[in-house]
Design a protein around this motif. Sequence first.
Motif, PDB file in Angstrom:
ATOM      1  N   THR A  13      23.695   5.596  10.965  1.00  0.00           N
ATOM      2  CA  THR A  13      24.248   4.654  12.025  1.00  0.00           C
ATOM      3  C   THR A  13      25.799   4.669  11.983  1.00  0.00           C
ATOM      4  OG1 THR A  13      23.857   2.509  10.888  1.00  0.00           O
ATOM      5  CG2 THR A  13      22.430   3.251  12.490  1.00  0.00           C
ATOM      6  N   ASP A  14      26.207   4.650  10.810  1.00  0.00           N
ATOM      7  CA  ASP A  14      27.856   4.449  10.526  1.00  0.00           C
ATOM      8  C   ASP A  14      27.934   3.002  10.803  1.00  0.00           C
ATOM      9  OD1 ASP A  14      30.278   5.155   9.758  1.00  0.00           O
ATOM     10  OD2 ASP A  14      30.665   6.646  11.192  1.00  0.00           O
ATOM     11  N   SER A  15      29.278   2.329  11.232  1.00  0.00           N
ATOM     12  CA  SER A  15      29.152   0.899  11.114  1.00  0.00           C
ATOM     13  C   SER A  15      29.096   0.421  12.428  1.00  0.00           C
ATOM     14  CB  SER A  15      30.648   0.596  10.589  1.00  0.00           C
ATOM     15  OG  SER A  15      31.710   0.814  11.537  1.00  0.00           O
ATOM     16  N   ALA A  23      20.841   6.687   6.517  1.00  0.00           N
ATOM     17  CA  ALA A  23      21.529   7.270   5.314  1.00  0.00           C
ATOM     18  C   ALA A  23      23.022   7.091   5.465  1.00  0.00           C
ATOM     19  CB  ALA A  23      21.294   8.888   5.292  1.00  0.00           C
ATOM     20  N   HIS A  24      23.601   6.404   6.269  1.00  0.00           N
ATOM     21  CA  HIS A  24      25.015   6.054   6.296  1.00  0.00           C
ATOM     22  C   HIS A  24      25.364   5.070   7.042  1.00  0.00           C
ATOM     23  CE1 HIS A  24      29.308   6.777   5.496  1.00  0.00           C
ATOM     24  NE2 HIS A  24      29.313   6.872   6.759  1.00  0.00           N
ATOM     25  N   ALA A  25      25.881   3.969   6.412  1.00  0.00           N
ATOM     26  CA  ALA A  25      26.516   2.680   6.994  1.00  0.00           C
ATOM     27  C   ALA A  25      27.419   2.146   6.496  1.00  0.00           C
ATOM     28  CB  ALA A  25      25.266   1.615   7.370  1.00  0.00           C
ATOM     29  N   HIS A  26      28.162   1.003   6.893  1.00  0.00           N
ATOM     30  CA  HIS A  26      29.061   0.437   6.251  1.00  0.00           C
ATOM     31  C   HIS A  26      28.844  -1.102   6.801  1.00  0.00           C
ATOM     32  CE1 HIS A  26      32.157   3.772   5.801  1.00  0.00           C
ATOM     33  NE2 HIS A  26      31.583   4.318   6.908  1.00  0.00           N
ATOM     34  N   LEU A  27      28.053  -1.596   5.840  1.00  0.00           N
ATOM     35  CA  LEU A  27      27.496  -3.080   6.218  1.00  0.00           C
ATOM     36  C   LEU A  27      28.648  -4.037   6.079  1.00  0.00           C
ATOM     37  CD1 LEU A  27      24.059  -3.589   3.859  1.00  0.00           C
ATOM     38  CD2 LEU A  27      24.279  -2.799   6.433  1.00  0.00           C
ATOM     39  N   ILE A  68      29.371  13.403   4.937  1.00  0.00           N
ATOM     40  CA  ILE A  68      29.173  12.595   6.250  1.00  0.00           C
ATOM     41  C   ILE A  68      29.770  13.259   7.434  1.00  0.00           C
ATOM     42  CG2 ILE A  68      29.142  10.384   7.294  1.00  0.00           C
ATOM     43  CD1 ILE A  68      27.595  10.604   4.446  1.00  0.00           C
ATOM     44  N   HIS A  69      29.128  13.520   8.632  1.00  0.00           N
ATOM     45  CA  HIS A  69      29.851  13.607   9.849  1.00  0.00           C
ATOM     46  C   HIS A  69      29.812  15.439   9.882  1.00  0.00           C
ATOM     47  CE1 HIS A  69      30.552   9.784  10.934  1.00  0.00           C
ATOM     48  NE2 HIS A  69      31.428   9.631  10.078  1.00  0.00           N
ATOM     49  N   MET A  70      30.586  16.195   9.379  1.00  0.00           N
ATOM     50  CA  MET A  70      30.711  17.606   9.619  1.00  0.00           C
ATOM     51  C   MET A  70      30.395  17.979  10.914  1.00  0.00           C
ATOM     52  SD  MET A  70      30.889  18.920   6.279  1.00  0.00           S
ATOM     53  CE  MET A  70      29.895  20.218   6.186  1.00  0.00           C
ATOM     54  N   ILE A 101      30.913  11.602   0.853  1.00  0.00           N
ATOM     55  CA  ILE A 101      32.451  11.843   1.390  1.00  0.00           C
ATOM     56  C   ILE A 101      32.362  12.070   3.231  1.00  0.00           C
ATOM     57  CG2 ILE A 101      34.560  13.075   1.035  1.00  0.00           C
ATOM     58  CD1 ILE A 101      33.164  14.364  -1.322  1.00  0.00           C
ATOM     59  N   HIS A 102      33.175  11.356   3.630  1.00  0.00           N
ATOM     60  CA  HIS A 102      33.543  11.585   5.113  1.00  0.00           C
ATOM     61  C   HIS A 102      34.300  12.961   5.299  1.00  0.00           C
ATOM     62  CE1 HIS A 102      33.089   7.193   5.079  1.00  0.00           C
ATOM     63  NE2 HIS A 102      32.514   7.354   6.500  1.00  0.00           N
ATOM     64  N   VAL A 103      33.543  13.831   5.954  1.00  0.00           N
ATOM     65  CA  VAL A 103      34.193  15.417   5.952  1.00  0.00           C
ATOM     66  C   VAL A 103      34.242  15.775   7.387  1.00  0.00           C
ATOM     67  CG1 VAL A 103      34.408  17.535   4.906  1.00  0.00           C
ATOM     68  CG2 VAL A 103      33.240  15.671   3.618  1.00  0.00           C
TER      69      VAL A 103
HETATM   70 ZN   LIG Z   1      31.282   6.128   7.762  1.00  0.00          ZN
END
Ligand SMILES: [Zn+2]
Length: 395
Positions: free
Chosen positions: A326-328, A64-68, A275-277, A208-210
């Motif tokens: 996974t994030d980047s 659900a969250h990556a930076h390809l 994202i993160h929290m 949003i990264h929070v």
């Molecule tokens: Zn991220």
Amino acid sequence: MSELELIQADILYTGMGLPIRNGAVVIGGQTIAAAGKLDALSAQYPQAEPRHTVNVIAPLPVNAHAHLDMSDYAFQALPYFQWIPEVVIAGRLSRGLAGAKKGLAQVRASGAAALGDIVWPGTPEVMDWLLSEADMGGVAYWEVLDPNPTTAEQTFAQVVQDVARFRKLERPGGMRLGLSPHATHTVSSRLHRLLADFARRENLPLQIHVAEHPSELELFASGTGPLAESFARMVQFSSPGLTLPEVLGRPPTPGLTPVSYLAELGVLDARPTLIHMVNVTDEDIRTVAQAGANVVTCPRSNANLQCGTFRWADFVAAGVDVALGTDSVASGETLNIFDEIAAARRIHTDLDPRLIVRAAVKGGHRIMNQYGLRSKAPFLRRGEAWDERFVWPSV
Ligand SMILES: [Zn+2]
């Protein structure tokens, strides 16, 4: 009638309700004859030939969250406030289409059903390619970064133009366009409001990264600490003299948190995916539950950037939908969602592992489904096609 085979699983998730322990699937040919409790199925299908026991049988998970576009970065573990300038910004020239293509190949090889990807505005060609060509479903979120309130309208006008252009590239079955105001403090309060209103009007999914690192709490509470210092250094290049109260549209205050700040701005009304929290209060968790916002956790990234441990059980208890990403590769090491699931089990040892399996499947699809996206996990039940990939790698 073809021969029946019975596969036992420590955890079985049919896509409905909660995953169960000691489950089994009976398959005949390439079709599911039954899925349920091992005891019941063994009694019901005595002729079925038992095959090996596996760890998990479930639909394919979602990343659900990556930076390809950061897939050409080297992995580096550093505290978050140091990692942003020393890794992300320092390595920005390696961002781009080559990395994104490599990253997507890794995501596809890992067997993810869909992807939520953040696209850096410095490489619009990545967005063009994701929307018009990439062989993957999910959401590509166009990232917006601008802490300066005096340029909020100008940046917003550019985003409106970009969205109009990108929308023409969306294809049925392909990736859908979303928006990502980068983080609570890297977008001015004025721009946060404009983007949230626009996303609501245009049915654009938001990420949003929070509340990623403890220093982000300190930044909102007192305007001090290592993140406040590194952020002040960074903004001096683009906006000399810009102060934190100007960015936030208010002074930092004891009790103010990244989540309460977004709630105050009305951003949570757009039901963003947060994202993160990791660094949240009990009140923050209640606020997010009430807003009906989803949350994505990235356990490896959070551990590697010394962010702390996500309060998973507390979010679930409050009724918040949790998903996994996974994030980047620069903070999460790999783009393989099964590596993330395995790490989640190692890090969240007190958590019922069935919740992790459900989050990876259902939590992820819920996010991809927002605003009418048709991303749906197949149900593992009688009559559905069997896919060997439903047997997950050991996690
Ligand atoms: Zn991220």
